[in-house]
Design an enzyme around this catalytic site. Sequence first.
Site, mmCIF file in Angstrom:
data_model
loop_
_atom_site.group_PDB
_atom_site.id
_atom_site.type_symbol
_atom_site.label_atom_id
_atom_site.label_comp_id
_atom_site.label_asym_id
_atom_site.label_seq_id
_atom_site.Cartn_x
_atom_site.Cartn_y
_atom_site.Cartn_z
ATOM 1 N N HIS A 5 -69.481 3.104 -75.645
ATOM 2 C CA HIS A 5 -69.472 3.476 -77.063
ATOM 3 C C HIS A 5 -68.149 4.168 -77.374
ATOM 4 O O HIS A 5 -68.117 5.358 -77.668
ATOM 5 C CB HIS A 5 -70.645 4.405 -77.363
ATOM 6 C CG HIS A 5 -71.992 3.847 -77.028
ATOM 7 N ND1 HIS A 5 -72.469 3.773 -75.742
ATOM 8 C CD2 HIS A 5 -72.961 3.292 -77.807
ATOM 9 C CE1 HIS A 5 -73.681 3.221 -75.745
ATOM 10 N NE2 HIS A 5 -73.998 2.915 -76.981
ATOM 11 N N HIS A 37 -82.327 0.051 -84.478
ATOM 12 C CA HIS A 37 -81.676 1.221 -85.073
ATOM 13 C C HIS A 37 -80.431 0.800 -85.841
ATOM 14 O O HIS A 37 -79.806 -0.199 -85.515
ATOM 15 C CB HIS A 37 -81.349 2.325 -84.057
ATOM 16 C CG HIS A 37 -80.377 1.997 -82.951
ATOM 17 N ND1 HIS A 37 -80.483 0.904 -82.117
ATOM 18 C CD2 HIS A 37 -79.263 2.659 -82.526
ATOM 19 C CE1 HIS A 37 -79.497 0.922 -81.213
ATOM 20 N NE2 HIS A 37 -78.731 1.948 -81.445
ATOM 21 N N HIS A 92 -81.155 3.646 -74.681
ATOM 22 C CA HIS A 92 -80.271 4.635 -74.035
ATOM 23 C C HIS A 92 -79.753 5.668 -75.048
ATOM 24 O O HIS A 92 -78.567 6.008 -75.052
ATOM 25 C CB HIS A 92 -79.127 3.946 -73.262
ATOM 26 C CG HIS A 92 -78.194 3.099 -74.093
ATOM 27 N ND1 HIS A 92 -77.539 2.006 -73.577
ATOM 28 C CD2 HIS A 92 -77.793 3.181 -75.380
ATOM 29 C CE1 HIS A 92 -76.775 1.461 -74.527
ATOM 30 N NE2 HIS A 92 -76.904 2.160 -75.614
HETATM 31 FE FE LIG Z 1 -75.935 2.220 -77.428
#
Ligand SMILES: [Fe+3]
Lengths: 139, 139, 280, 280
Positions: free
Chosen positions: C59, C193, C12
Site C-alpha cells: 500500500h 470496502h 488485512h
Molecule cells: Fe489492502
Amino acid sequence: MTQETPKQNIHEYLAELDDIPGTRIYTAARARKGYWINQFAMSLMKAENRERFKADERAYLDEWNISEEAKQALLKRDYNTLLDLGGNVYFLSKLFSADGLPFAEAVSTMTDMTWPEYRQMMLDGGRSPIGNRSIKGGY
Amino acid sequence: MTQETPKQNIHEYLAELDDIPGTRIYTAARARKGYWINQFAMSLMKAENRERFKADERAYLDEWNISEEAKQALLKRDYNTLLDLGGNVYFLSKLFSADGLPFAEAVSTMTDMTWPEYRQMMLDGGRSPIGNRSIKGGY
Amino acid sequence: MAKITAGVGSSHVPLLGVAVDQGKWQDDYFGPIFKGYEWTREWEAREKPDVVILVYNDHASAFDANIIPTFAIGCGEHYKSADEGWGPRPVPDVEGHADLAWHIAQSLILDDFDMTIINEMDVDHGLTVPLSMMFGQPEKWPVKVVPLAVNVVTYPVPSGNRCWALGEAIARAVESFPEDLNVQIWGTGGMSHQLQGPRAGLLNREWDNKFLDMLASDNDDVRHIPHIEYLRETGSEGIEMVMWLIMRGALGKSVKTLNRHYHIPCSNTAIGHIVLEPAD
Amino acid sequence: MAKITAGVGSSHVPLLGVAVDQGKWQDDYFGPIFKGYEWTREWEAREKPDVVILVYNDHASAFDANIIPTFAIGCGEHYKSADEGWGPRPVPDVEGHADLAWHIAQSLILDDFDMTIINEMDVDHGLTVPLSMMFGQPEKWPVKVVPLAVNVVTYPVPSGNRCWALGEAIARAVESFPEDLNVQIWGTGGMSHQLQGPRAGLLNREWDNKFLDMLASDNDDVRHIPHIEYLRETGSEGIEMVMWLIMRGALGKSVKTLNRHYHIPCSNTAIGHIVLEPAD
Ligand SMILES: [Fe+3]
Ligand SMILES: [Fe+3]
C-alpha cells in the site's frame, strides 16, 4: 493459436545451464551468492564512490558484506573467481570502468590468452563453437 | 485447460471504470496526472520530511512539481479534489498519518457525512450498494 | 517434496494490527472479529506450516509511484515491518525462505509468468496483519514467508483469470521443490470496502458471501468475474479479492472448507476469512 | 490509428557508441560496420517513424541486483543517458511517448502480461546505441521512444515463445491506439557473443545467419528455440536475441526483408541487423 513450446522442469533446465564449457550462467543460485559483490560493483557508478574506492580499496571493500575470498578476488581483479562467487559481468564492468580498462581487454583476462592474442582471435572470426558447446557431449 | 475469460478492449474497460458513482478509479490517466502529488505524499513516510512539512507546509510543497490547484487542495486537505487531480488514497494516507488522523476519519471527510455519522453508518452495516453501482444504469 | 496443504483467504485491515498491538482485541468492537479467527489460530498452531506463500499488496510502502510491478516475489532472507507513517508495527521481522522463493520465481518465469524478483523490501500491514491474526503476538513468527506482492492499486490490475492461473503455476512449482515442506498459501485483502470519494464506506454482505461460496465450490467460475463487478459491488478497494484467487487456484479443482467467518464492520471494511484444504 | 509499419533487429554493442561519440566510425575497424547500416539510416530518414518501441535490456544501469523485472515498460516523459562508469554518452535525452506507453502497458496487462511499469529511469547503451546506429548524431532524436526493458541477465530469462507472444500483444495494443502514428518496433542485443569466463570471445556466424533466416521466414519456428541452444551456440550473451522475437512477433505471420547485414567482429561481438516489414 499456435503450438506451445513444451515446458521444461526447472531442475532439468538448470542442469543444462551447467553443461557449457568455460561458462558460468548467472542463475538464481549465483545471483544470491554474489548479491553484495554485485551491489558493491554497482556502487562504483557514482564518481564519489569510485574516488573513495581508489583511495583505499581495502577500506572501501570492508564496508560491504562480502567474504574475504571475494574481497581478495576483487583486489586481484580475478574475474573468473568472481564469476564463481556469483559476480555478474555487467555489474563487474563497473570495476573495469573504474580501472579505465576497455571492456574487451577486461574480458580477455578471463581467458587463457593475452589481450593481443584475444584481440587477434576476435579479428580472425572469434572463438569457434566447435567443441565448446557441451561438457558432457564434448561437441 | 479451462475456458478463457473473454478479453476486453482497453477503451471499453476504462469507460466502465468511469461509470461508478462517487468513485475515482486510479487509472493510468490519474496515476500520470497525480504522479508528483503521490510522490510528495510518499516523502512523508520519513520522519525528517514530516517535520519539515509541518514546520512550513507551503514551503515544503513548493519543493515539488505540483500545480497550484493541487497545493491548495493539499493545504486544505480537500481529498476529493486531490482524487480528481490524480492523488491515490494509499499515498494520501501518509498525509492522514502526518496529521495524526485515523484512516476512517480521514476517509469520512470525502463523504457528505460527519465522522460520527460515517462511523455510525459503518456500525449499521455500511453504505448499501443499491443505487451506487452504476451512474448510467442507476442501479 | 514440498506440498501446499491448505489455503487461507483473509482480510488485512490495518486497524486489526492496531487492535493487536494495543491489546484491544477483546473489547466490544474487536471481540467478535478475533473470536471469528479463534478456530483458525488454533488450527494453525496444530498445522505448524513451515512456510506461507503470502499473497498481498503493497500500500505505497515498499513501492512508490515510480515502479509498479504486477507480480513481485520476495526472494530475500528477511523483511522489516514498514513505517506506514506512524512508526513500524512492533512485530518480529519476517523471515523469508529464499530457497523456496527463488525456486518458485524461476519455475514461474519458465512457466511464462513475467515475475519481478525483489530481494530487499519492507512489508506493510497487507502482510503483517494476517500474520498477527493467525499467530497472535509471538516473539518470532512461527513460519517463514514468501511474500508475493500484487498490484491491485493502479489499473488495470491483473485479471482474475491470470491470478488463478498464477496460483496453479505456484502449486506446480512448490511440488517440484525437493525439500519436505508443509506450505500454505494465503490470499489477503478485501473483502468489500471503499476508502475514497463520496461512495466511501460501501459494504456488500451478500456479494462477499457469494464470493466465499464460489471459492468453496468445485468449479472455477470465480476466476472469470470481471474487475468492474468487484468495483461496482464491493467498492473500489474490494478488488483486493483477486488476490484470493491466486490462493484458490493453487488448491486444485476440489476443496474442503474448514472454517469460514464474516463480520461487518472493521473500520471501513467487511472482514472475512476462509480456510480451505485441497480435496482432490 | 497507430500502426507498426516495420521492425528492426540490431546489435547494441557499447563500442559502437564510443565509435560514434569519438568520430571513429569511418576508420578501418568500424568502417565496414557503419557501411552495413548505411542503407538502414537512409531508409529511417525516409520512413520518419513517429515512435519506436525499443526492446532492449538494462545492463546493471537502471536496475541494481535488488529488483529484476522480467518485462518493464517505460511510461515516462523522458529518459537521460545512463552513466555506465565512464560518464553518460553525449547524446540527446530520449523523449518518451507517455500516452502510447501507458496505452500499451494497460492493454498488455489486460491481455495477461505481467508488466512492470516504470516512470523514471536512465537508459544505457542497450537503448542509445541502436538510436545512434539508425539516426547518427542529431541535436535531438527524431523519434519518441517507448522503452521496453527485458531481463536477459538473471536466469530464467523469458522464453522465446513468451517474447513472441508479447510482440503479438504489443501489435494488438498499438492498433487500438486512436492517434495516427507511424510506429516501429526494434529488438536489440546480440548477436553471438560471450563476455565472461574462459570461453569468452565465442562467435557463431553460421548460427547467427540461420537465426536471421528464421526471422525472415513466414513460420514461427524461431520462437521455440530453447535458451540452452542460444547459450551453447552463441555464447552466454547471445541470449539477448530473444528480444528480437518480441519485434518479430509484432510483425505478424509474413514479413518482407528490406535489409540485412552481418559483420564479425565488433569488440567481443558479432554485429548483425535486419529490417523487416509486415507483409500480411
Ligand atoms: Fe489492502
Ligand atoms: Fe546487451
